[in-house]
Design a protein around this motif. Structure first.
Motif, mmCIF file in Angstrom:
data_model
loop_
_atom_site.group_PDB
_atom_site.id
_atom_site.type_symbol
_atom_site.label_atom_id
_atom_site.label_comp_id
_atom_site.label_asym_id
_atom_site.label_seq_id
_atom_site.Cartn_x
_atom_site.Cartn_y
_atom_site.Cartn_z
ATOM 1 N N GLU A 183 0.829 -1.212 0.000
ATOM 2 C CA GLU A 183 0.000 0.000 0.000
ATOM 3 C C GLU A 183 0.858 1.254 0.000
ATOM 4 O OE1 GLU A 183 -2.459 -0.553 3.397
ATOM 5 O OE2 GLU A 183 -4.049 -1.610 2.270
ATOM 6 N N GLN A 184 1.933 1.259 0.785
ATOM 7 C CA GLN A 184 2.828 2.416 0.791
ATOM 8 C C GLN A 184 3.512 2.601 -0.559
ATOM 9 O OE1 GLN A 184 5.527 1.886 4.051
ATOM 10 N NE2 GLN A 184 3.919 2.036 5.626
ATOM 11 N N HIS A 185 3.891 1.525 -1.199
ATOM 12 C CA HIS A 185 4.507 1.613 -2.522
ATOM 13 C C HIS A 185 3.532 2.179 -3.542
ATOM 14 C CE1 HIS A 185 7.312 -0.570 -5.616
ATOM 15 N NE2 HIS A 185 7.304 0.751 -5.771
ATOM 16 N N LEU A 186 2.271 1.754 -3.465
ATOM 17 C CA LEU A 186 1.256 2.290 -4.360
ATOM 18 C C LEU A 186 1.046 3.787 -4.139
ATOM 19 C CD1 LEU A 186 -1.510 -0.490 -4.404
ATOM 20 C CD2 LEU A 186 -0.282 0.403 -6.383
ATOM 21 N N LEU A 187 1.008 4.203 -2.874
ATOM 22 C CA LEU A 187 0.826 5.627 -2.577
ATOM 23 C C LEU A 187 1.979 6.456 -3.117
ATOM 24 C CD1 LEU A 187 -0.606 5.493 1.070
ATOM 25 C CD2 LEU A 187 -1.826 6.097 -1.021
ATOM 26 N N ARG A 188 3.205 5.940 -3.038
ATOM 27 C CA ARG A 188 4.353 6.689 -3.538
ATOM 28 C C ARG A 188 4.284 6.865 -5.052
ATOM 29 N NH1 ARG A 188 7.327 3.482 0.191
ATOM 30 N NH2 ARG A 188 7.981 2.103 -1.517
ATOM 31 N N ILE A 189 3.835 5.821 -5.750
ATOM 32 C CA ILE A 189 3.750 5.934 -7.212
ATOM 33 C C ILE A 189 2.607 6.855 -7.615
ATOM 34 C CG2 ILE A 189 3.323 4.643 -9.339
ATOM 35 C CD1 ILE A 189 4.709 2.267 -8.088
ATOM 36 N N LYS A 190 1.444 6.721 -6.940
ATOM 37 C CA LYS A 190 0.289 7.554 -7.306
ATOM 38 C C LYS A 190 0.490 9.013 -6.935
ATOM 39 C CE LYS A 190 -3.143 3.844 -7.143
ATOM 40 N NZ LYS A 190 -4.380 3.328 -6.510
ATOM 41 N N SER A 191 1.362 9.296 -5.972
ATOM 42 C CA SER A 191 1.626 10.690 -5.595
ATOM 43 C C SER A 191 2.320 11.465 -6.706
ATOM 44 C CB SER A 191 2.478 10.731 -4.328
ATOM 45 O OG SER A 191 3.752 10.143 -4.556
ATOM 46 N N CYS A 193 1.326 11.719 -9.726
ATOM 47 C CA CYS A 193 0.358 12.331 -10.644
ATOM 48 C C CYS A 193 -0.624 13.237 -9.928
ATOM 49 C CB CYS A 193 -0.390 11.239 -11.412
ATOM 50 S SG CYS A 193 -1.337 10.113 -10.358
ATOM 51 N N ARG A 194 -0.280 13.760 -8.747
ATOM 52 C CA ARG A 194 -1.185 14.657 -8.037
ATOM 53 C C ARG A 194 -1.306 16.015 -8.730
ATOM 54 N NH1 ARG A 194 0.384 13.645 -1.629
ATOM 55 N NH2 ARG A 194 -0.542 11.526 -1.505
ATOM 56 N N ASP A 195 -0.250 16.449 -9.399
ATOM 57 C CA ASP A 195 -0.294 17.743 -10.084
ATOM 58 C C ASP A 195 -0.870 17.636 -11.479
ATOM 59 O OD1 ASP A 195 1.697 16.217 -11.106
ATOM 60 O OD2 ASP A 195 3.288 17.730 -10.982
ATOM 61 N N GLY A 196 -1.474 16.500 -11.823
ATOM 62 C CA GLY A 196 -2.122 16.331 -13.115
ATOM 63 C C GLY A 196 -1.276 15.655 -14.163
ATOM 64 N N ARG A 197 -0.046 15.392 -13.874
ATOM 65 C CA ARG A 197 0.804 14.720 -14.857
ATOM 66 C C ARG A 197 0.432 13.237 -14.938
ATOM 67 N NH1 ARG A 197 6.804 15.813 -13.102
ATOM 68 N NH2 ARG A 197 5.825 15.182 -11.117
ATOM 69 N N PRO A 198 0.365 12.672 -16.137
ATOM 70 C CA PRO A 198 0.049 11.239 -16.265
ATOM 71 C C PRO A 198 1.256 10.389 -15.877
ATOM 72 C CG PRO A 198 0.503 12.156 -18.432
ATOM 73 C CD PRO A 198 0.529 13.324 -17.466
ATOM 74 N N LEU A 199 0.941 9.189 -15.443
ATOM 75 C CA LEU A 199 2.002 8.257 -15.092
ATOM 76 C C LEU A 199 2.648 7.698 -16.357
ATOM 77 C CD1 LEU A 199 0.315 6.213 -12.211
ATOM 78 C CD2 LEU A 199 2.117 7.909 -11.982
ATOM 79 N N SER A 200 3.906 7.360 -16.239
ATOM 80 C CA SER A 200 4.601 6.730 -17.356
ATOM 81 C C SER A 200 4.094 5.300 -17.528
ATOM 82 C CB SER A 200 6.114 6.735 -17.125
ATOM 83 O OG SER A 200 6.441 5.964 -15.971
ATOM 84 N N SER A 201 4.380 4.719 -18.707
ATOM 85 C CA SER A 201 3.934 3.337 -18.971
ATOM 86 C C SER A 201 4.565 2.365 -17.979
ATOM 87 C CB SER A 201 4.296 2.946 -20.408
ATOM 88 O OG SER A 201 5.707 3.042 -20.608
ATOM 89 N N ARG A 202 5.792 2.626 -17.584
ATOM 90 C CA ARG A 202 6.453 1.755 -16.613
ATOM 91 C C ARG A 202 5.759 1.817 -15.261
ATOM 92 N NH1 ARG A 202 12.805 2.260 -14.628
ATOM 93 N NH2 ARG A 202 12.716 0.547 -13.095
ATOM 94 N N ASP A 203 5.385 3.046 -14.824
ATOM 95 C CA ASP A 203 4.677 3.190 -13.540
ATOM 96 C C ASP A 203 3.300 2.563 -13.594
ATOM 97 O OD1 ASP A 203 6.789 4.444 -12.331
ATOM 98 O OD2 ASP A 203 6.095 6.477 -12.801
ATOM 99 N N ARG A 204 2.606 2.663 -14.748
ATOM 100 C CA ARG A 204 1.280 2.050 -14.861
ATOM 101 C C ARG A 204 1.365 0.525 -14.755
ATOM 102 N NH1 ARG A 204 0.523 6.056 -18.914
ATOM 103 N NH2 ARG A 204 0.948 4.498 -20.555
ATOM 104 N N ARG A 205 2.380 -0.050 -15.395
ATOM 105 C CA ARG A 205 2.561 -1.501 -15.260
ATOM 106 C C ARG A 205 2.875 -1.886 -13.824
ATOM 107 N NH1 ARG A 205 5.462 -0.881 -20.152
ATOM 108 N NH2 ARG A 205 7.445 -0.946 -18.978
ATOM 109 N N THR A 206 3.694 -1.072 -13.142
ATOM 110 C CA THR A 206 4.025 -1.362 -11.744
ATOM 111 C C THR A 206 2.791 -1.268 -10.863
ATOM 112 O OG1 THR A 206 6.252 -0.455 -12.116
ATOM 113 C CG2 THR A 206 5.527 -0.726 -9.836
ATOM 114 N N VAL A 207 1.941 -0.247 -11.112
ATOM 115 C CA VAL A 207 0.705 -0.085 -10.326
ATOM 116 C C VAL A 207 -0.212 -1.288 -10.530
ATOM 117 C CG1 VAL A 207 -1.411 1.261 -10.132
ATOM 118 C CG2 VAL A 207 0.789 2.424 -10.224
#
Length: 480
Positions: A183-191, A193-207
């Protein structure tokens, strides 16, 4: 007058002895025929189950899952697929019936005479060769299943009983820590894109991977919570010393079987006629514990049957343990998993067929463990010998009983029908011989692997990543 009466009495005595011998031979022949017909019936039932009943039920359930509508359509489709198995059975029977082992070499015989010879040989054996070939073919498949599952189960079952499983409370604590870490790892990755920037393809696969792992961990949490509160868990903890005793007993039995099998195969390697004869030996040169014990127990009915039943049940339990730990495989493809309360009907049918074939192979396994018992049992025959009196050889005829072997006369020692069924074709006997070596090798490898592995999880095999959340619906039923 007295001489005539004496001759008459002697004649009647000789006639009575001849009549008694004829009656004994007639009764013996009737018993042999009864045993033979009994084998016909039992082996025919096996063929019916393997080639008709189990395939039909399997394909019926396959169609039922795909089409929930018309039952008649499901039956027709299942029968169409089952015809393939019936064809295989018919081919095996024809090969066994019309390919005789010994054909007289007649250069001047016509084609019709050769065909007639085939039918005469088929009729003279009453289908014995055809049935023997079919059953031997299934026994080879059972041998492969025994090498895969039984050999591993003989090492895994006792060591799992001795080592036990990990504590449910300890596993639950570790699982909770893993959930918090994911859960902490997920929160770090999702944080990111808080300013509206999309996640990279690598981060989306990790999520995506982390979310799947989180679902698996939460399913494990539910299972562990149910296990921890289960009365069955408390009962297993109470009988833990008994499990250790059973584990030690099973490993001793497994080592006894392995040593007996090794000695029997070594005897064939040293004293048989070789590959062309199927490594068959008539008699034993290197004895083993079971080969000595079973003929002795046969003298007291029904001790030998009790031991044979115990051996068969032991192979069944160890086979089920191997299938439970490994699942059902077709070469490198895993077909089904065997799990409590969540096993598919098709997997249960596969399990029944595998156990049926393994039990069929057990008949040859018992021959390998105790060849003297399977061939002749406790039969003995009389040998004529000269007796020495006061250091001088005199013509005093005595009879000494001896265990039946290849040198025994046919009228005094009868080879069992089981042995004739198993050794009708030399190439099957050769396959069984090499299969026994493979069985020993897999058992030793499984023993080393089981010793090196740690304790099993208390929910071993109950939760996998490819399971759905719907698979937890039965928790309240099986873990109360």
């Amino acid at each position: 007058m007295a001489a005539a009466a004496s001759e008459l009495l002697t004649g009647w005595c000789l006639f009575g002895l001849a009549l008694l011998d004829w009656a004994d031979a007639n009764v013996s022949r009737q018993i042999e025929d009864t045993v033979l017909y009994g084998y016909y019936t039992l082996y025919s039932i096996i063929l019916f189950c393997v080639f008709l009943w189990i395939p039909f039920v399997y394909f019926y359930y396959e169609e039922k899952e795909e089409d929930d509508g018309n039952t008649c359509s499901q039956v027709k489709t299942a029968l169409r697929y089952t015809l393939g198995f019936i064809t295989v059975c018919a081919v095996l029977l024809l090969i066994g019936a019309f390919v005789p082992l010994n054909i007289p070499n007649k250069k001047n015989s016509t084609e019709w005479e050769k065909v007639k010879l085939l039918f005469e040989e088929f009729g003279s054996s009453h289908g014995l060769t055809a049935l023997s070939f079919s059953i031997s073919s299934l026994t080879v498949i059972g041998m492969l299943a025994a090498i895969t599952y039984t050999a591993y189960g003989m090492s895994a079952l006792p060591l799992n009983l001795i080592k036990g499983t990990t504590s449910a409370a300890y596993e639950r604590l570790e699982n909770t820590e893993d959930i918090e870490e994911v859960e902490q790892h997920l929160l770090r990755i999702k944080s990111k894109c808080r300013d509206g920037r999309p996640l990279s393809s690598r981060d989306r696969r990790t999520v995506q991977q982390l979310e799947e792992r989180l679902r698996t961990l939460r399913r494990r949490e539910r299972h562990l919570e149910s296990i921890e509160k289960s009365w069955w868990t408390k009962f297993c903890e109470a009988i833990r010393p008994l499990k250790i005793v059973w584990g030690v007993f099973f490993i001793i039995v497994a080592l006894l079987f392995t040593v007996s099998l090794f000695l029997s195969n070594l005897d064939k390697a040293l004293h048989s006629a070789g590959f062309d004869s199927g490594f068959i030996i008539l008699g034993t040169n290197l004895t083993n514990p079971l080969n000595m014990l079973l003929p002795v127990l046969q003298r007291v009915f029904p001790l030998d049957y009790i031991l044979i039943t115990t051996i068969v049940m032991y192979f069944i339990f160890t086979s089920m343990a191997g299938i439970r730990n490994m699942g059902i495989w077709f070469f490198w493809i895993r077909l089904y998993k065997i799990r409590r309360g969540k096993t598919r009907p098709q997997a249960l049918l596969f399990l029944c067929m595998i156990l049926l074939l393994i039990v069929l192979h057990t008949s040859y396994m018992i021959y390998s463990l105790a060849p003297q018992y399977v061939m002749y049992g406790s039969q003995k025959y009389l040998v004529q010998s000269n007796k020495t009196i006061d250091g001088q050889l005199r013509n005093v005829t005595t009879f000494v009983s001896k265990d039946c072997d290849a040198d025994a006369p046919e009228d005094q020692c009868i080879v069992t029908r089981t042995y004739l069924f198993l050794h009708k074709f030399w190439f099957f006997s050769a396959a069984y011989y090499f299969g026994n070596w493979a069985f020993i090798a897999v058992f030793l490898i499984g023993l080393i692997v089981s010793c090196c592995k740690g304790k099993k999880s208390v929910i071993e095999g109950e939760v996998d990543e490819d399971d759905s959340d719907m698979s937890d619906d039965e928790l309240s039923v099986y873990y109360r």
